[in-house]
Design a protein around this motif. Structure first.
Motif, mmCIF file in Angstrom:
data_model
loop_
_atom_site.group_PDB
_atom_site.id
_atom_site.type_symbol
_atom_site.label_atom_id
_atom_site.label_comp_id
_atom_site.label_asym_id
_atom_site.label_seq_id
_atom_site.Cartn_x
_atom_site.Cartn_y
_atom_site.Cartn_z
ATOM 1 N N LEU A 1 0.839 -1.203 0.000
ATOM 2 C CA LEU A 1 0.000 0.000 0.000
ATOM 3 C C LEU A 1 0.875 1.254 0.000
ATOM 4 C CD1 LEU A 1 -2.910 1.196 0.248
ATOM 5 C CD2 LEU A 1 -2.517 1.267 2.719
ATOM 6 N N ALA A 2 0.637 2.112 -1.001
ATOM 7 C CA ALA A 2 1.317 3.404 -1.071
ATOM 8 C C ALA A 2 0.352 4.473 -0.585
ATOM 9 C CB ALA A 2 1.736 3.697 -2.509
ATOM 10 N N ILE A 3 0.842 5.356 0.291
ATOM 11 C CA ILE A 3 -0.015 6.441 0.810
ATOM 12 C C ILE A 3 0.691 7.768 0.587
ATOM 13 C CG2 ILE A 3 -1.297 7.317 2.793
ATOM 14 C CD1 ILE A 3 -1.025 4.624 4.126
ATOM 15 N N HIS A 4 -0.065 8.731 0.037
ATOM 16 C CA HIS A 4 0.463 10.066 -0.219
ATOM 17 C C HIS A 4 -0.521 11.072 0.373
ATOM 18 C CE1 HIS A 4 1.717 13.625 -2.504
ATOM 19 N NE2 HIS A 4 0.498 13.723 -3.006
ATOM 20 N N VAL A 5 -0.029 11.978 1.236
ATOM 21 C CA VAL A 5 -0.917 12.969 1.851
ATOM 22 C C VAL A 5 -0.263 14.353 1.783
ATOM 23 C CG1 VAL A 5 -1.969 13.754 4.018
ATOM 24 C CG2 VAL A 5 -1.972 11.319 3.455
ATOM 25 N N VAL A 6 -1.058 15.352 1.387
ATOM 26 C CA VAL A 6 -0.602 16.746 1.439
ATOM 27 C C VAL A 6 -1.601 17.499 2.307
ATOM 28 C CG1 VAL A 6 -0.163 18.852 0.128
ATOM 29 C CG2 VAL A 6 0.435 16.626 -0.852
ATOM 30 N N LEU A 7 -1.088 18.274 3.277
ATOM 31 C CA LEU A 7 -1.974 19.059 4.138
ATOM 32 C C LEU A 7 -2.020 20.518 3.684
ATOM 33 C CD1 LEU A 7 -1.345 17.953 7.848
ATOM 34 C CD2 LEU A 7 -2.982 17.046 6.170
ATOM 35 N N ALA A 8 -3.214 21.099 3.731
ATOM 36 C CA ALA A 8 -3.361 22.541 3.486
ATOM 37 C C ALA A 8 -2.891 23.286 4.734
ATOM 38 C CB ALA A 8 -4.821 22.870 3.194
ATOM 39 N N GLY B 1 -3.722 10.222 -1.643
ATOM 40 C CA GLY B 1 -3.557 9.195 -2.665
ATOM 41 C C GLY B 1 -3.287 7.847 -2.036
ATOM 42 N N PHE B 2 -3.980 6.826 -2.531
ATOM 43 C CA PHE B 2 -3.755 5.451 -2.062
ATOM 44 C C PHE B 2 -3.547 4.554 -3.276
ATOM 45 C CE2 PHE B 2 -6.152 7.530 1.242
ATOM 46 C CZ PHE B 2 -5.559 7.078 2.415
ATOM 47 N N GLY B 3 -2.454 3.804 -3.289
ATOM 48 C CA GLY B 3 -2.197 2.855 -4.374
ATOM 49 C C GLY B 3 -1.987 1.476 -3.782
ATOM 50 N N ILE B 4 -2.635 0.486 -4.382
ATOM 51 C CA ILE B 4 -2.625 -0.870 -3.836
ATOM 52 C C ILE B 4 -1.944 -1.793 -4.839
ATOM 53 C CG2 ILE B 4 -4.128 -2.787 -3.143
ATOM 54 C CD1 ILE B 4 -6.349 -0.555 -2.741
ATOM 55 N N GLY C 1 -5.090 -7.534 -7.070
ATOM 56 C CA GLY C 1 -5.995 -7.410 -8.200
ATOM 57 C C GLY C 1 -5.236 -7.697 -9.473
ATOM 58 N N PRO C 2 -5.912 -7.672 -10.621
ATOM 59 C CA PRO C 2 -5.241 -7.963 -11.894
ATOM 60 C C PRO C 2 -4.201 -6.909 -12.265
ATOM 61 C CG PRO C 2 -7.541 -7.273 -12.260
ATOM 62 C CD PRO C 2 -7.357 -7.425 -10.782
ATOM 63 N N VAL C 3 -4.378 -5.694 -11.748
ATOM 64 C CA VAL C 3 -3.418 -4.602 -11.956
ATOM 65 C C VAL C 3 -3.300 -3.851 -10.630
ATOM 66 C CG1 VAL C 3 -3.928 -4.282 -14.423
ATOM 67 C CG2 VAL C 3 -5.291 -3.061 -12.719
ATOM 68 N N PRO C 4 -2.288 -3.007 -10.477
ATOM 69 C CA PRO C 4 -2.264 -2.146 -9.291
ATOM 70 C C PRO C 4 -3.516 -1.259 -9.291
ATOM 71 C CG PRO C 4 -0.119 -2.158 -10.366
ATOM 72 C CD PRO C 4 -1.072 -2.845 -11.300
ATOM 73 N N LEU C 5 -4.049 -0.996 -8.115
ATOM 74 C CA LEU C 5 -5.348 -0.314 -8.015
ATOM 75 C C LEU C 5 -5.241 0.951 -7.172
ATOM 76 C CD1 LEU C 5 -7.407 -3.551 -7.325
ATOM 77 C CD2 LEU C 5 -7.515 -2.162 -9.424
ATOM 78 N N ARG C 6 -6.202 1.860 -7.406
ATOM 79 C CA ARG C 6 -6.224 3.103 -6.638
ATOM 80 C C ARG C 6 -7.340 3.037 -5.604
ATOM 81 N NH1 ARG C 6 -7.538 8.661 -9.616
ATOM 82 N NH2 ARG C 6 -8.105 9.756 -7.711
ATOM 83 N N GLY C 7 -7.050 3.494 -4.387
ATOM 84 C CA GLY C 7 -8.058 3.496 -3.319
ATOM 85 C C GLY C 7 -8.895 4.760 -3.377
ATOM 86 N N LYS C 8 -9.802 4.813 -4.351
ATOM 87 C CA LYS C 8 -10.543 6.061 -4.615
ATOM 88 C C LYS C 8 -11.467 6.460 -3.478
ATOM 89 C CE LYS C 8 -10.548 6.058 -9.615
ATOM 90 N NZ LYS C 8 -11.004 4.977 -10.460
ATOM 91 N N ARG C 9 -12.162 5.458 -2.904
ATOM 92 C CA ARG C 9 -13.116 5.770 -1.830
ATOM 93 C C ARG C 9 -12.419 6.491 -0.683
ATOM 94 N NH1 ARG C 9 -17.043 0.624 -2.531
ATOM 95 N NH2 ARG C 9 -15.587 -0.078 -4.108
ATOM 96 N N ALA C 10 -11.286 5.932 -0.288
ATOM 97 C CA ALA C 10 -10.541 6.513 0.825
ATOM 98 C C ALA C 10 -10.077 7.929 0.476
ATOM 99 C CB ALA C 10 -9.349 5.631 1.165
#
Ligand SMILES: Cc1cc2nc3c(=O)[nH]c(=O)nc-3n(C[C@H](O)[C@H](O)[C@H](O)COP(=O)(O)OP(=O)(O)OC[C@H]3O[C@@H](n4cnc5c(N)ncnc54)[C@H](O)[C@@H]3O)c2cc1C
Ligand code: FES
Ligand code: FES
Lengths: 175, 294
Positions: free
Chosen positions: B198-205, B214-217, B221-230
């Protein structure tokens, strides 16, 4: 294909088939059998050599890709006054049993000490994590690299560099 | 072990490489770090008649910031990004991810462009670039184009790149505030592909709310996936124990793991939940200081 490269400081010219892998070129064409082939599937690191100073798996680089490069194999470690301190350390600390993985481990250890002369135990373990040894359990390998690191640091202290000598001569302290 | 015979070409300019790819079409394959392609060729799982080695093309090396992006050349090696001290502050996820890829020997050869073009479901760069909302830049007969990461992975080992297209760079958007990144991965043994990653990217205002998430998994799955809901949930909120708890339950919902030798689907989902919780708590501490969380 014609290639020209430097191997352990000497220039070699050869004519190789593009599909020949660097490990096989070293062993078969140049007779440098110190570089071992373990898995031949990019998993074990027995074939590790330095390509332009970087440790790589020579079973996964084409010989033609080494054209114009500097290659160092385990045969290049030994100097005029005998074994390299890293090799001596492996001997003294029993860093090997069957010795099959040893050329690769030595090259990874050498590359590590070049970029990080005083590695911690964790840094040593991660530095050699591409090299599989089925005999030693790694404990003595890690000890040997630590010991080599200390030896090399000691040697550096004993023989001050030219600039250090100059500083000493001029009576200044360099801290 | 030897690959089938092939013709070897090593162009020194991108223009030459593009021309060779056009001329040889399906017969040609790009050789980058060779850390996936050469093993496959040795096992005769791939047997391209022509290899176009891009390692001598200097234009594909290195990185620089330009027009809103960090442009990372396709030929940049995993180890170069692992050691790029100057990128630590603004692009922390790069080094965080690189150190988890394979082992130091593979990292000295393997490239970011090759890793993305190979499209392994367990590609660590795949997960990281999804989390960073990056784009892949490619060049082919139709000229240059940019492909958003969301459209890049089509299926396992298949990307949106045309057969004759060469990936030239990855474009990572410049962060618009204080940035943190974490890469969390579990593997069976040192240097292996992920059981789950799991890749996590956060920027604070400046007001402390989440400006970018940003979340990348990977390997789920068949390909790397993005954690859009989160990602959507977190935007505009603060990182608190409550929001982190909510998010950590959303991340596995966007994963699509299968039972395999590396673990059961349920186990992998659970790993992702724990990773999200752990990574975000760590990021909260880094960006907001101790005591805010927990
Ligand atoms: C033992 C081992 C462990 C590994 N572990 C991991 C791991 O944990 N995580 C991980 O993510 N990866 C892992 N890998 C894969 C590694 O990261 C590879 O480097 C990567 O998958 C491919 O990059 P490469 O540059 O070596 O590409 P290559 O092997 O040269 O190419 C791979 C494919 O991409 C195509 N290609 C390459 N570059 C381009 C380009 N610029 N444009 C268009 N097509 C291109 C090639 O034609 C080929 O089809 C591992 C590999 C090994 C051998
Ligand atoms: S022989 Fe090259 S990695 Fe095993
Ligand atoms: S000493 Fe036997 S494999 Fe390492």
């Amino acid at each position: 294909m014609k290639i020209q490269l430097r191997i352990n400081g000497r220039t070699k010219e050869s004519d190789v088939e593009p599909r020949k892998l660097l490990a096989y070129y070293l062993r078969e064409d140049l007779g440098l059998t110190g570089t071992h082939i373990g898995c031949d599937t990019t998993n074990c690191g027995a074939c590790t050599v330095l390509l332009d100073g970087k440790a790589v798996k020579s079973c996964t680089v084409l010989a033609v890709q080494a054209d114009g490069c500097d290659v160092m194999t385990v045969e290049g470690l030994e100097g005029e006054d005998g074994l390299h301190p890293l090799q001596t350390a492996f001997w003294e600390e029993h860093g090997l049993q069957c010795g099959y993985c040893t050329p690769g481990v030595l090259m990874s250890g050498y590359a590590l000490l070049q970029s990080n002369p005083q590695p911690s135990e964790a840094e040593i373990r991660s530095g050699i994590s591409g090299n599989v040894c089925r005999c030693t359990g790694y404990v003595n390998i890690v000890k040997a690299i630590r010991s080599a690191s200390a030896k090399l640091a000691g040697a550096a202290d004993d023989t001050p560099s030219e600039s250090a000598k100059e500083v000493a001569a001029s009576g200044k302290k360099s801290d | 072990m030897f690959p089938n015979s092939f013709e070897y070409m090593a162009p020194t300019t991108l223009a030459e490489a593009v021309e060779l790819m056009q001329r040889h079409e399906y017969d040609a394959k790009v050789l980058s770090g060779g850390q996936s392609l050469l093993p496959m060729m040795k096992l005769r799982m791939a047997a391209p008649p022509i290899l176009i080695d891009i390692n001598s093309i200097d234009e594909l090396r290195g990185w620089k910031e330009e027009s809103g992006f960090l442009r990372i050349g396709a030929l940049t090696r995993h180890s170069e990004l692992e050691n790029a001290v100057e990128l630590r502050d603004r692009y922390p996820l790069l080094a965080e991810t690189a150190v988890w890829i394979a082992d130091p020997l593979v990292r000295n050869r393997g490239t970011i462009g090759g890793s993305l073009a190979h499209a392994d479901p367990a590609s660590d760069w795949g997960a990281a670039m999804l989390a960073l909302h990056a784009r892949v830049e490619g060049i082919g007969s139709g000229g240059e184009r940019q492909i958003p990461m969301d459209d890049f992975f089509v299926d396992t080992f298949t990307t949106a790149l045309e057969e004759t297209e060469i990936a030239t760079a990855v474009l990572v958007p410049k962060p618009a505030g204080r940035t943190a990144g974490r890469y969390l991965k579990i593997e069976r043994k040192a240097g292996d592909f992920a059981i789950a990653g799991l890749a996590i990217h956060v920027v604070l205002a400046s007001d402390g709310t989440v400006a970018e998430a940003g979340f990348g998994i990977c390997a789920c799955g068949p390909v790397p996936l993005r954690g859009k809901r989160a990602e959507e949930y977190l935007l505009g909120k603060k990182l608190t124990p409550e929001t982190i708890d909510d998010v950590s339950r959303m991340v596995p919902e966007d994963a699509d793991p299968e039972d395999d030798l590396r673990g059961s689907a349920a186990y992998k989902r659970d790993v992702l939940r724990v990773f999200a919780e752990r990574g975000l708590s760590d990021i909260a501490k880094e960006l907001q200081g101790e005591g805010v969380v927990g």
